[in-house]
Scaffold this motif. Structure first.
Motif, PDB file in Angstrom:
ATOM      1  N   ALA A 194       0.827  -1.208   0.000  1.00  0.00           N
ATOM      2  CA  ALA A 194       0.000   0.000   0.000  1.00  0.00           C
ATOM      3  C   ALA A 194       0.860   1.256   0.000  1.00  0.00           C
ATOM      4  N   GLU A 197      -3.214   4.239   0.350  1.00  0.00           N
ATOM      5  CA  GLU A 197      -4.344   3.884   1.211  1.00  0.00           C
ATOM      6  C   GLU A 197      -4.134   4.381   2.645  1.00  0.00           C
ATOM      7  N   GLU A 311      -1.179  -9.220  -7.370  1.00  0.00           N
ATOM      8  CA  GLU A 311      -1.244  -7.766  -7.130  1.00  0.00           C
ATOM      9  C   GLU A 311      -0.693  -6.970  -8.316  1.00  0.00           C
ATOM     10  N   LYS A 315      -2.826  -4.160 -10.310  1.00  0.00           N
ATOM     11  CA  LYS A 315      -2.404  -2.756 -10.339  1.00  0.00           C
ATOM     12  C   LYS A 315      -2.109  -2.262 -11.751  1.00  0.00           C
ATOM     13  N   LEU A 324     -11.430  -7.757  -8.507  1.00  0.00           N
ATOM     14  CA  LEU A 324     -11.888  -7.200  -7.227  1.00  0.00           C
ATOM     15  C   LEU A 324     -13.392  -7.379  -7.048  1.00  0.00           C
ATOM     16  N   PRO A 370     -16.296  -2.536  -0.663  1.00  0.00           N
ATOM     17  CA  PRO A 370     -15.267  -1.962  -1.543  1.00  0.00           C
ATOM     18  C   PRO A 370     -14.124  -1.253  -0.794  1.00  0.00           C
ATOM     19  N   ARG A 374      -9.492  -3.989  -1.935  1.00  0.00           N
ATOM     20  CA  ARG A 374      -8.559  -3.129  -2.663  1.00  0.00           C
ATOM     21  C   ARG A 374      -7.399  -3.993  -3.154  1.00  0.00           C
ATOM     22  N   THR A 376      -4.314  -4.057  -2.706  1.00  0.00           N
ATOM     23  CA  THR A 376      -3.221  -4.397  -1.787  1.00  0.00           C
ATOM     24  C   THR A 376      -3.689  -5.213  -0.579  1.00  0.00           C
TER      25      THR A 376
END
Ligand code: AVJ
Ligand code: FE
Length: 398
Positions: A194, A197, A311, A315, A324, A370, A374, A376
């Motif tokens: 992260a 965040e 990840e 990303k 997600l 939500p 995320r 991460t």
């Protein structure tokens, strides 16, 4: 002018407090609407040894809020000393909680409402001091919001375990659309963890560069239809598809298909929130253990992605979809700290779980808020767990 004025700082803090109030309220109304259709007798019942009674989850949410916001931040006295033992998740295993002298539903509802009223007073009274890591960006309030949101999912797992019908709920979106079955994720480095965040958990830190060779990743999660081909090919009877541990698990459980599936003369069905319905072939498969995901991948000539691969795909614009908020996706990774990890604000969230006992899940499910789902966010569970809303997608070396 380079300095932030006192007036600007005050306005930002007021906005942040408004966001926090809104998020606390949003989490609470989600919990209340989930529990509203459930009679008090069911709230107090031990539905499964794998899950707490629903009324335990409710009071535990309040206890966690009391501990962090009322006592730690507000300096207030404990509401009731005995709650520390009853509602600390480490004091008793889930399967024993129905036997404990826990609050009855009406008492639990009154308790969480009292705690919330006091928590909002603490929020009003407390400057969100940027020099105090617990308060900067409202971190500890975010922790309490995230915790409550995560228990939405725990509650849904319990409701799914019950055989009695519950009002209809949305599920993972079916896999559709045209596209290749898998996508190429080019080799190279990316930042794992992260960075932006503000309410990231300690286990998402420190963000750090990771170099990965190119790999291929399924464009979408594995569907019920694709998984059924493994079942019908005799996948549960062929030890070469399974790890040794997985094969032992399969035998001990006598597993022959995902949890909640039933074969029938007219085809396969599944039970969802108390209703038996034809198995929807295009929906991502759910309720498979890590062992089943691992065996399917071997059968398909593939493997599970590592959490870093997952990840990186989430990303970047590699063309992978439905990463997600569909189903949790099992990865090949054990739950381990990132370099520079420091437990914050308490070791019992992540640190005590690090090790080879758990596998990491990524992406969040249809049941995950939500704010939590995320790119991460790191979830973890035992490889044999199936009551969670978990599926997977496959990867391979490029
Ligand atoms: C992150 C889902 C593994 O349920 O044990 C809830 C979340 N932690 N209350 C769990 C959690 C404390 C946690 N998981
Ligand atoms: Fe909890």
């Amino acid at each position: 002018m380079l300095t932030v004025t006192t007036a600007q700082r005050g306005r930002r803090e007021a906005e942040l407090k408004t966001t926090i109030r809104h998020e606390l309220e949003r989490a609470r109304s989600a919990i209340e609407s989930l529990l509203a259709p459930v009679p008090d007798g069911v709230l107090a019942a031990q539905v499964s040894p794998l899950q707490s009674p629903l009324v335990w989850d409710l009071a535990h949410i309040g206890w966690f809020e009391e501990l962090w916001l009322l006592r730690r931040v507000g300096g207030r006295a404990p509401h009731e000393e005995r709650h520390d033992e009853l509602y600390d998740a480490f004091a008793h295993v889930r399967g024993e909680r129905g036997e404990l002298p826990i609050l009855r539903p009406e008492q639990a509802r009154a308790y969480v409402a009292d705690v919330r009223r006091a928590a909002l007073e603490v929020l009003d009274e407390t400057p969100l001091d940027p020099g105090d890591r617990l308060l900067a960006d409202g971190y500890v309030f975010g922790l309490v919001v995230s915790h409550e949101l995560q228990h939405i999912e725990t509650i849904l797992q319990t409701l799914q375990l019950r055989e009695q019908p519950y009002p209809a709920l949305p599920g993972p979106a079916p896999v559709g659309g045209a596209g290749p079955s898998d996508v190429l994720v080019p080799g190279g480095s990316f930042v794992l963890g992260a960075t932006e965040e503000r309410w990231a958990y300690d286990n998402e830190l420190d963000a750090h560069e990771v170099e990965l060779p190119a790999f291929r990743l399924d464009r979408t999660p594995v569907t019920n239809g694709a998984y059924l081909a493994f079942v019908e090919d005799g996948g549960y009877g062929e030890p070469s598809w399974w790890s040794d541990e997985g094969w032992a698990w399969r035998g001990a459980e006598n597993a022959g298909h995902p949890l909640y599936w039933t074969p029938g003369p007219g085809g396969w069905s599944r039970r969802r929130f108390g209703r038996v319905e034809p198995l929807p072939p295009a929906e991502p498969v759910q309720h498979v253990s890590w062992y089943e995901a691992d065996a399917y991948a071997r059968w398909a000539g593939r493997r599970l992605p590592s959490e870093a691969e997952w990840e990186k795909a989430a990303k970047g614009a590699c063309g992978a979809e439905q990463l997600l908020g569909g189903v949790w996706e099992w990865t090949s990774s054990h739950f381990l700290p990132y370099p520079g990890f420091e437990a914050f604000p308490y070791a019992e969230y992540s640190e005590v779980f690090f090790g080879e006992e758990y596998r990491v899940l990524r992406g969040g499910s249809w049941a995950t808020d939500p704010l939590v789902a995320r790119p991460t966010f790191r979830n973890w569970d035992y490889p044999q767990r199936r009551q969670i809303f978990a599926g997977f997608r496959c990867a391979s070396d490029a």
